[in-house]
Scaffold this motif. Structure first.
Motif, PDB file in Angstrom:
ATOM      1  N   ASN A 108      57.020   0.931  71.192  1.00 40.40           N
ATOM      2  CA  ASN A 108      56.935  -0.336  70.880  1.00 40.40           C
ATOM      3  C   ASN A 108      58.043  -1.492  69.863  1.00 40.40           C
ATOM      4  OD1 ASN A 108      53.760  -1.074  70.708  1.00 40.40           O
ATOM      5  ND2 ASN A 108      53.838   0.318  69.423  1.00 40.40           N
ATOM      6  N   GLU A 109      59.339  -0.588  70.044  1.00 41.11           N
ATOM      7  CA  GLU A 109      60.476  -0.932  69.120  1.00 41.11           C
ATOM      8  C   GLU A 109      60.835  -2.355  70.213  1.00 41.11           C
ATOM      9  OE1 GLU A 109      63.264   0.181  66.033  1.00 41.11           O
ATOM     10  OE2 GLU A 109      63.650   1.431  67.672  1.00 41.11           O
ATOM     11  N   GLN A 110      61.166  -0.963  71.295  1.00 38.27           N
ATOM     12  CA  GLN A 110      62.000  -2.082  72.983  1.00 38.27           C
ATOM     13  C   GLN A 110      60.796  -2.920  73.219  1.00 38.27           C
ATOM     14  OE1 GLN A 110      63.179  -0.107  76.420  1.00 38.27           O
ATOM     15  NE2 GLN A 110      61.798  -0.421  77.151  1.00 38.27           N
ATOM     16  N   LEU A 111      59.540  -3.059  72.835  1.00 40.53           N
ATOM     17  CA  LEU A 111      58.730  -4.247  73.547  1.00 40.53           C
ATOM     18  C   LEU A 111      58.894  -5.199  72.310  1.00 40.53           C
ATOM     19  CD1 LEU A 111      56.188  -5.062  75.186  1.00 40.53           C
ATOM     20  CD2 LEU A 111      54.691  -3.865  73.719  1.00 40.53           C
ATOM     21  N   ASP A 112      58.873  -4.771  71.412  1.00 46.16           N
ATOM     22  CA  ASP A 112      59.489  -6.360  70.187  1.00 46.16           C
ATOM     23  C   ASP A 112      60.731  -6.669  70.681  1.00 46.16           C
ATOM     24  OD1 ASP A 112      57.019  -5.308  69.246  1.00 46.16           O
ATOM     25  OD2 ASP A 112      58.259  -4.113  66.878  1.00 46.16           O
TER      26      ASP A 112
END
Ligand SMILES: Nc1ncnc2c1ncn2[C@@H]1O[C@H](COP(=O)(O)OP(=O)(O)O)[C@@H](O)[C@H]1O
Ligand SMILES: O=P(O)(O)O[C@H]1O[C@H](CO)[C@@H](O[C@H]2O[C@H](CO)[C@@H](O)[C@H](O)[C@H]2O)[C@H](O)[C@H]1O
Length: 480
Positions: free
Chosen positions: A301-305
């Protein structure tokens, strides 16, 4: 008007962002300085090894450069020119990327063969091997994250461009797999490293600068083989449907093409499982607690953000992608983690007379060094290769804007059939050779595929914007 600035630092600041291997293209360079400079050869041409400290967005990255210096630059080296340095620091003359100069690259072989040292640089020969000298090295044409020099048909020497602290995982893993007797790697002959020599950190691991491996003479790149198969399949006449007219194509029809790749995909799946087995034997396996699965999803999710903020075209897919990730978090039982390849795709494998060989165990270039050596689930590699089958099937379509009406839709069906057939063959080969069965972990594989495609969105936006539709279209399907 101030006089033009020809200092080496100024020249390098202009030249560096234009290099394919420069990893910081999405931000301006705030400051560039020369961290270490080591003379490897005097005279004309002279050879210097530089580590450039490049400050961007509050962090400093280190890039390695072999700098050639000549009084006159011959035409064959014009494409490698950096500029004319004015002696600040004391280097005067035409400076250029010496990776393109065989008169200078042979110094690397000589130094490794004799295990020489120069300033903080140490050159090593792998235990039990010899190194032939006097061979001229020239860079491959492959557009990748590092620069690889081919010496005759004997060796390939990878110069790591962005340096990470400590031993590079490509060297570490290849040496460990050699000790396991793994049949699917290229033999290591030597390497070069830089002694960090930091009195504040005694005993810090040397930084790997270059890796010299056996050149796989009979090898063909997996990406080229797969593309040949796709082209062949696209050129086949449409199969007749039951009514005797041309109809829809299936994964099975894709097997009728002369250049069918499925048997190779299956063998590649088996080779992948064997390498995973050897990696587990060399570095061990840990059964992660349920929290680790939540950490895994947190990282996705962090990479996606980050990528959604940087690439607006990803925004419409973000919600669907999060749902795919959430399905993995919901199944909080532990997983078995181990060392993996980390950036697995068809450009990282070669088919030789003796079978498939895996290359480049460095992990994804955009990931932090610690993350690249971290244990992960082996199906992450499987998902990487599945993404690559999607790329091979679709990249001709994504790049071709001049197709006649209706052709794009027909070819999209063919692309889907090719990808399905080869994905299935690869997974079957992987499971049959003892890897965890991708079909039994469908939610996890899907999440890894989405995560890789998000990574690819960032990679393509920074490096090859015309390829951006390839991962975006996949995400529309994976997370739709
Ligand atoms: N041992 C080898 N023998 C022959 N060709 C190789 C070998 N290793 C790498 N190559 C070629 O060089 C290319 C780049 O190598 P790779 O290790 O993937 O570098 P990068 O880190 O820059 O991606 C590969 O795609 C392959 O075509
Ligand atoms: O330079 P590396 O080989 O370490 O990897 C980077 O570049 C790759 C492209 O060369 C990129 O791979 C993507 O494009 C491939 C086709 O060129 C495709 O087969 C891969 O599936 C796709 O991920 C890779 O992601 C990047 O890390």
């Amino acid at each position: 008007m101030p006089p033009p600035d020809h200092s080496l630092v100024r020249l390098l600041s202009d030249w560096l962002p234009r290099q394919r291997w420069f990893g910081g293209k999405d931000a301006p360079i705030d400051e560039l300085s020369i961290g270490t400079a080591t003379e490897l050869r005097t005279g004309d041409p002279a050879l210097h090894h530089l580590v450039l400290d490049v400050r961007q967005n509050g962090t400093t990255d280190h890039y390695q450069l072999l700098l050639g210096v000549r009084r006159h630059l011959p035409e064959r080296l014009h494409a490698a020119a950096i500029g004319e340095a004015d002696g600040h620091p004391p280097i005067t003359g035409h400076v250029y990327d010496a990776a393109h100069d065989p008169d200078l690259t042979q110094v690397l072989l000589e130094f490794m063969a004799s295990e020489a040292s120069a300033g903080p640089l140490r050159f090593r020969r792998a235990p039990g091997t010899g190194i032939r000298t006097g061979l001229e090295g020239l860079p491959t044409s492959a557009e990748q994250s590092n620069t690889s020099l081919i010496f005759g048909d004997a060796y390939i020497c990878k110069l790591f461009r962005r340096l990470s602290p400590g031993v590079n995982p490509d060297l570490e893993v290849n040496l460990a797999l050699t000790r396991q007797g793994c049949a699917h790697i290229a033999a290591v002959h030597g390497w070069a490293e830089l002694d960090p020599g930091d009195p504040a950190e005694p005993g810090a691991e040397p930084v790997t600068l270059a890796l010299l491996s056996e050149f796989l003479r009979t090898g063909t790149d997996g990406w080229q083989l797969a593309l040949t198969s796709v082209r062949d399949w696209f050129a086949q006449p449409a199969p007749p449907d039951e009514a005797g007219e041309t109809g829809e194509v299936t994964a099975e029809d894709a097997g009728e093409a002369g250049g069918d790749f499925a048997a190779e995909a299956e063998r590649l799946g088996a080779a992948t499982a064997e390498v995973h087995r050897d990696l587990a034997a060399a570095f061990g396996v840990v059964r992660t607690p349920p929290e680790a699965v939540r950490d895994l999803v947190f990282g996705m999710n962090e990479q996606l953000d980050q990528v959604t903020a940087a690439v607006p075209a990803l925004r419409p897919h973000a919600h669907g992608i999060r749902q795919v990730f959430d399905r993995v978090a919901a199944d909080a039982s532990g997983l078995e983690f181990q060392r993996v390849h980390g950036d697995y795709h068809l450009g990282q494998v070669m088919r030789t007379d003796a079978g498939w060989v895996l290359l480049d165990f460095e992990g994804e270039p955009a990931r932090a060094p610690g993350e690249r050596r971290a244990f992960a689930h082996p199906l992450r590699d499987v998902a990487g290769m599945l993404r690559s089958f999607e790329y091979a099937a679709r990249f001709l379509l994504a790049r071709d804007h001049g197709l006649p009406d209706g052709t794009a839709e027909a070819l999209e069906l063919r692309a889907r059939a090719w990808a399905e057939r080869n994905r299935a063959a690869f997974c079957a080969g992987y499971a049959a050779a003892g890897g965890p069965d991708p079909a039994a972990h469908a939610a996890l594989v899907r999440a890894f595929e989405c995560d890789k495609a998000v990574y690819e969105v960032r990679y393509e936006a920074s490096n090859r914007p015309s390829w951006l539709p390839v991962p975006l279209r996949s995400l529309a399907r994976l997370a739709g």
